[in-house]
Write a protein that holds these residues in place. Structure first.
Motif, PDB file in Angstrom:
ATOM      1  N   GLY A 144      -0.806   9.131  -8.906  1.00 52.69           N
ATOM      2  CA  GLY A 144      -0.711  10.373  -9.663  1.00 52.69           C
ATOM      3  C   GLY A 144      -0.984  10.135 -11.137  1.00 52.69           C
ATOM      4  O   GLY A 144      -1.442  11.016 -11.856  1.00 52.69           O
ATOM      5  N   LEU A 145      -0.700   8.896 -11.573  1.00 52.51           N
ATOM      6  CA  LEU A 145      -0.800   8.566 -12.998  1.00 52.51           C
ATOM      7  C   LEU A 145      -2.231   8.669 -13.538  1.00 52.51           C
ATOM      8  O   LEU A 145      -2.456   9.357 -14.539  1.00 52.51           O
ATOM      9  N   PRO A 146      -3.237   8.000 -12.895  1.00 53.48           N
ATOM     10  CA  PRO A 146      -4.602   8.165 -13.405  1.00 53.48           C
ATOM     11  C   PRO A 146      -5.063   9.622 -13.384  1.00 53.48           C
ATOM     12  O   PRO A 146      -5.767  10.058 -14.295  1.00 53.48           O
ATOM     13  N   LEU A 147      -4.618  10.383 -12.391  1.00 53.48           N
ATOM     14  CA  LEU A 147      -4.980  11.802 -12.329  1.00 53.48           C
ATOM     15  C   LEU A 147      -4.381  12.540 -13.527  1.00 53.48           C
ATOM     16  O   LEU A 147      -5.043  13.349 -14.174  1.00 53.48           O
ATOM     17  N   ALA A 148      -3.110  12.223 -13.818  1.00 52.08           N
ATOM     18  CA  ALA A 148      -2.430  12.870 -14.944  1.00 52.08           C
ATOM     19  C   ALA A 148      -3.103  12.504 -16.263  1.00 52.08           C
ATOM     20  O   ALA A 148      -3.204  13.333 -17.167  1.00 52.08           O
ATOM     21  N   LEU A 149      -3.564  11.246 -16.383  1.00 48.54           N
ATOM     22  CA  LEU A 149      -4.203  10.813 -17.626  1.00 48.54           C
ATOM     23  C   LEU A 149      -5.576  11.456 -17.790  1.00 48.54           C
ATOM     24  O   LEU A 149      -5.977  11.795 -18.903  1.00 48.54           O
ATOM     25  N   ALA A 150      -6.284  11.639 -16.660  1.00 45.52           N
ATOM     26  CA  ALA A 150      -7.636  12.199 -16.732  1.00 45.52           C
ATOM     27  C   ALA A 150      -7.618  13.717 -16.906  1.00 45.52           C
ATOM     28  O   ALA A 150      -8.575  14.285 -17.437  1.00 45.52           O
ATOM     29  N   ALA A 151      -6.539  14.378 -16.460  1.00 46.38           N
ATOM     30  CA  ALA A 151      -6.514  15.848 -16.421  1.00 46.38           C
ATOM     31  C   ALA A 151      -6.824  16.515 -17.767  1.00 46.38           C
ATOM     32  O   ALA A 151      -7.690  17.395 -17.825  1.00 46.38           O
ATOM     33  N   ALA A 169       0.826  -1.218   0.000  1.00 45.75           N
ATOM     34  CA  ALA A 169       0.000   0.000   0.000  1.00 45.75           C
ATOM     35  C   ALA A 169       0.855   1.261   0.000  1.00 45.75           C
ATOM     36  O   ALA A 169       0.446   2.293  -0.532  1.00 45.75           O
ATOM     37  N   VAL A 170       2.057   1.163   0.583  1.00 45.78           N
ATOM     38  CA  VAL A 170       2.898   2.356   0.664  1.00 45.78           C
ATOM     39  C   VAL A 170       3.344   2.822  -0.729  1.00 45.78           C
ATOM     40  O   VAL A 170       3.646   3.993  -0.937  1.00 45.78           O
ATOM     41  N   TYR A 171       3.379   1.877  -1.693  1.00 46.17           N
ATOM     42  CA  TYR A 171       3.788   2.263  -3.053  1.00 46.17           C
ATOM     43  C   TYR A 171       2.622   2.849  -3.855  1.00 46.17           C
ATOM     44  O   TYR A 171       2.824   3.472  -4.888  1.00 46.17           O
ATOM     45  N   LEU A 172       1.405   2.614  -3.375  1.00 49.36           N
ATOM     46  CA  LEU A 172       0.215   3.010  -4.133  1.00 49.36           C
ATOM     47  C   LEU A 172       0.145   4.526  -4.403  1.00 49.36           C
ATOM     48  O   LEU A 172      -0.115   4.936  -5.534  1.00 49.36           O
ATOM     49  N   PRO A 173       0.386   5.385  -3.385  1.00 53.03           N
ATOM     50  CA  PRO A 173       0.310   6.831  -3.658  1.00 53.03           C
ATOM     51  C   PRO A 173       1.316   7.293  -4.718  1.00 53.03           C
ATOM     52  O   PRO A 173       1.106   8.318  -5.361  1.00 53.03           O
ATOM     53  N   LEU A 174       2.422   6.536  -4.886  1.00 52.04           N
ATOM     54  CA  LEU A 174       3.403   6.926  -5.898  1.00 52.04           C
ATOM     55  C   LEU A 174       2.820   6.746  -7.293  1.00 52.04           C
ATOM     56  O   LEU A 174       3.198   7.434  -8.229  1.00 52.04           O
ATOM     57  N   LEU A 175       1.895   5.777  -7.422  1.00 54.76           N
ATOM     58  CA  LEU A 175       1.340   5.461  -8.739  1.00 54.76           C
ATOM     59  C   LEU A 175       0.016   6.178  -9.011  1.00 54.76           C
ATOM     60  O   LEU A 175      -0.361   6.360 -10.169  1.00 54.76           O
ATOM     61  N   VAL A 204     -11.899  13.894  -7.310  1.00 59.67           N
ATOM     62  CA  VAL A 204     -12.393  13.777  -5.930  1.00 59.67           C
ATOM     63  C   VAL A 204     -12.189  12.353  -5.415  1.00 59.67           C
ATOM     64  O   VAL A 204     -11.653  12.136  -4.318  1.00 59.67           O
ATOM     65  N   LEU A 205     -12.574  11.372  -6.248  1.00 63.42           N
ATOM     66  CA  LEU A 205     -12.455   9.962  -5.868  1.00 63.42           C
ATOM     67  C   LEU A 205     -10.987   9.596  -5.630  1.00 63.42           C
ATOM     68  O   LEU A 205     -10.637   8.959  -4.625  1.00 63.42           O
ATOM     69  N   LEU A 206     -10.115  10.019  -6.545  1.00 64.55           N
ATOM     70  CA  LEU A 206      -8.690   9.712  -6.398  1.00 64.55           C
ATOM     71  C   LEU A 206      -8.130  10.339  -5.117  1.00 64.55           C
ATOM     72  O   LEU A 206      -7.311   9.733  -4.425  1.00 64.55           O
ATOM     73  N   SER A 207      -8.581  11.546  -4.799  1.00 63.88           N
ATOM     74  CA  SER A 207      -8.114  12.215  -3.581  1.00 63.88           C
ATOM     75  C   SER A 207      -8.518  11.418  -2.349  1.00 63.88           C
ATOM     76  O   SER A 207      -7.716  11.226  -1.423  1.00 63.88           O
ATOM     77  N   VAL A 208      -9.775  10.942  -2.338  1.00 63.22           N
ATOM     78  CA  VAL A 208     -10.265  10.172  -1.199  1.00 63.22           C
ATOM     79  C   VAL A 208      -9.460   8.882  -1.046  1.00 63.22           C
ATOM     80  O   VAL A 208      -9.020   8.519   0.059  1.00 63.22           O
ATOM     81  N   ILE A 209      -9.233   8.184  -2.174  1.00 66.28           N
ATOM     82  CA  ILE A 209      -8.452   6.941  -2.132  1.00 66.28           C
ATOM     83  C   ILE A 209      -7.049   7.227  -1.594  1.00 66.28           C
ATOM     84  O   ILE A 209      -6.532   6.523  -0.725  1.00 66.28           O
ATOM     85  N   LEU A 210      -6.428   8.290  -2.116  1.00 62.97           N
ATOM     86  CA  LEU A 210      -5.062   8.638  -1.708  1.00 62.97           C
ATOM     87  C   LEU A 210      -4.980   8.889  -0.205  1.00 62.97           C
ATOM     88  O   LEU A 210      -4.074   8.390   0.473  1.00 62.97           O
ATOM     89  N   LEU A 211      -5.943   9.663   0.294  1.00 63.67           N
ATOM     90  CA  LEU A 211      -5.918   9.983   1.721  1.00 63.67           C
ATOM     91  C   LEU A 211      -6.120   8.720   2.550  1.00 63.67           C
ATOM     92  O   LEU A 211      -5.481   8.540   3.596  1.00 63.67           O
ATOM     93  N   GLY A 212      -7.015   7.828   2.068  1.00 62.90           N
ATOM     94  CA  GLY A 212      -7.254   6.574   2.772  1.00 62.90           C
ATOM     95  C   GLY A 212      -6.004   5.707   2.819  1.00 62.90           C
ATOM     96  O   GLY A 212      -5.619   5.198   3.882  1.00 62.90           O
ATOM     97  N   VAL A 213      -5.351   5.582   1.670  1.00 61.17           N
ATOM     98  CA  VAL A 213      -4.135   4.768   1.589  1.00 61.17           C
ATOM     99  C   VAL A 213      -3.042   5.364   2.474  1.00 61.17           C
ATOM    100  O   VAL A 213      -2.347   4.641   3.204  1.00 61.17           O
ATOM    101  N   ALA A 214      -2.918   6.690   2.428  1.00 56.56           N
ATOM    102  CA  ALA A 214      -1.881   7.347   3.235  1.00 56.56           C
ATOM    103  C   ALA A 214      -2.125   7.100   4.728  1.00 56.56           C
ATOM    104  O   ALA A 214      -1.185   6.830   5.488  1.00 56.56           O
ATOM    105  N   ALA A 215      -3.395   7.149   5.122  1.00 58.76           N
ATOM    106  CA  ALA A 215      -3.729   6.901   6.534  1.00 58.76           C
ATOM    107  C   ALA A 215      -3.379   5.464   6.914  1.00 58.76           C
ATOM    108  O   ALA A 215      -2.787   5.210   7.977  1.00 58.76           O
TER     109      ALA A 215
END
Lengths: 300, 125
Positions: A12-19, A4-10, A275-286
């Motif tokens: 960013g990619l879906p966010l970059a693709l969707a932007a 899970a610790v590696y997940l936030p590193l990746l 919004v969804l990606l942000s929520v997932i990121l915060l959850g994973v970070a926690a």
């Protein structure tokens, strides 16, 4: 420590693709906010992950290493040493890029703010520079003074009265909505996590679109707004000073094309992605933080 | 005629008049400024703004027959240009952090824009 610790590193990619897809349709304001905030969260979470990975090197610190080799204690080997070392290097690289970007931003704005006398800046909200290069820049304010515009005679002489009003309204919109904060946030995020560079570019594009829409609404004529942007860009492309500009011209073409179409509708459903990606990121970070705390307790 | 006067703050009106004077490259009378701004400001408003700008030493004026003509004071703008060149000229990467009106284009983009411009010009007529 889990994967899970590696997940936030990746993530960013879906966010970059969707932007770019998010930036291409709908009202620019909400999208600029959503992408800017999501990029800040993505960068904070990936930086936190890197920090946790790098901190696992602590078990190699002599007193702790002695403990680690103690046969009676069975300690988990959470992260391979080279990975932790790489994480530390990436972390340092990100911090350096962030420092360079912030320094450049602050010094450029400070130097441009020093142009013209303060009374003129405050009263007319505008400083004119007698320079043939067509430029109009919004200089953000500080805690004590309001922002103002810096325009060259080159751009004023290029455009007719209606188009000049578009330029002033466009730059004024940047100041009123504090667009520099959104772009600076996205730029800082991209400095920390280069995967987010497309998000930074999308935010930069969106604030220009936002200011274009504001200007078109104020002047009450999308055609005049489109012409102002197109003519200023065409004139700027001929001048040597602007040849070095770091912004790609395709952006201007897309802005002009958007202005030749009807005003955008909100289209807010697409914002579910950041919004969804942000929520997932915060959850994973926690979750990873909790795992790290457990690990640290096992060590000590 | 005066519908826009109340909506636009005083600073914005001064800015609009100053940009008209700078764009003209020749001294203008209050009537000419009013006409240049599309006639959406009252003559008296334009006259008041020009007088105020003259008191602030932002514009100069002279008597042409029975009316005043106005033109911008160049000293400050020349100094501003020198400072701007110094701030931006040496480092192209500084442009990237600015919110500026329009950026550079490649040839294909320029051709596209000329097409769009031709389209909007046609519609205007």
């Amino acid at each position: 420590m889990t994967v899970a610790v590696y997940l936030p590193l990746l993530l960013g990619l879906p966010l970059a693709l969707a932007a770019p897809w998010i930036a291409a349709r709908g009202a620019p304001g909400p999208a600029a906010w959503a992408l800017s905030l999501a990029s800040a969260i993505a960068a904070a979470c990936s930086t936190w992950s890197l920090a946790l990975l790098a901190l696992t090197m602590l078990d190699d610190v002599p007193p702790l290493a002695a403990l680690d080799n103690h046969p009676a204690l069975e300690l988990p080997e959470p992260v391979p040493g080279p990975v932790a070392f790489m994480a530390a290097l990436v972390l340092i690289g990100g911090a350096a890029r962030l420092g360079i970007d912030a320094h450049r931003r602050v010094t450029t704005h400070r130097r441009l703010r020093a142009i013209g006398d303060a009374r003129q800046q405050a009263e007319a909200g505008m400083v004119v520079a007698d320079w043939e290069t067509p430029m109009a820049v919004a200089i953000p304010g500080t805690a004590r003074r309001r922002g103002h515009l810096l325009v060259t005679t080159g751009i004023l002489r290029l455009l007719d009265a209606g188009e000049r009003r578009v330029v002033l309204a466009h730059e004024h919109a940047h100041l009123v909505h504090r667009h520099h904060r959104l772009t600076a946030t996205a730029a800082a995020a991209a400095a920390l996590n280069p995967l987010l560079i497309p998000v930074r570019d999308a935010v930069a594009y969106l604030v220009e679109r936002w200011a274009d829409e504001d200007a078109a609404a104020e002047v009450g004529d999308r055609g005049v707004a489109a012409r102002a942007v197109a003519r200023a860009a065409l004139a700027a492309s001929g001048s040597p000073a602007s040849a070095a500009l770091g912004i790609d011209g395709g952006v201007v073409v897309r802005r002009v094309q958007a202005l030749t179409q009807p005003a955008p509708t909100p289209h807010c459903r697409r914002l579910a992605i950041p919004v969804l990606l942000s929520v997932i990121l915060l959850g994973v970070a926690a979750a990873t933080t909790e795992a790290f705390v457990h690990l640290a307790q096992a060590w000590l | 005629m005066t519908t826009n006067d109340n909506r636009r703050p005083r600073g914005a009106l001064e800015a609009a008049v100053m940009t008209a004077l700078w764009a003209a490259q020749a001294p203008m009378s209050a009537t000419e400024v009013q006409h240049e701004l599309g006639g959406d400001l009252a003559y008296n408003t334009v006259q008041t703004i020009l007088t105020r700008l003259h008191e602030k030493n932002a514009v100069q004026r002279r008597l042409d027959g029975r009316r005043h003509t106005y033109w911008p004071v160049v000293d400050a703008a020349t100094a501003a240009a020198a400072q701007m060149k110094a701030a931006l000229g040496e480092r192209s990467d500084r442009h990237a952090v600015l919110q500026q009106f329009a950026a550079s284009l490649d040839e294909a983009d320029a051709a596209l824009l000329r097409q769009v411009l031709a389209g909007t010009e046609r519609r205007r007529r």
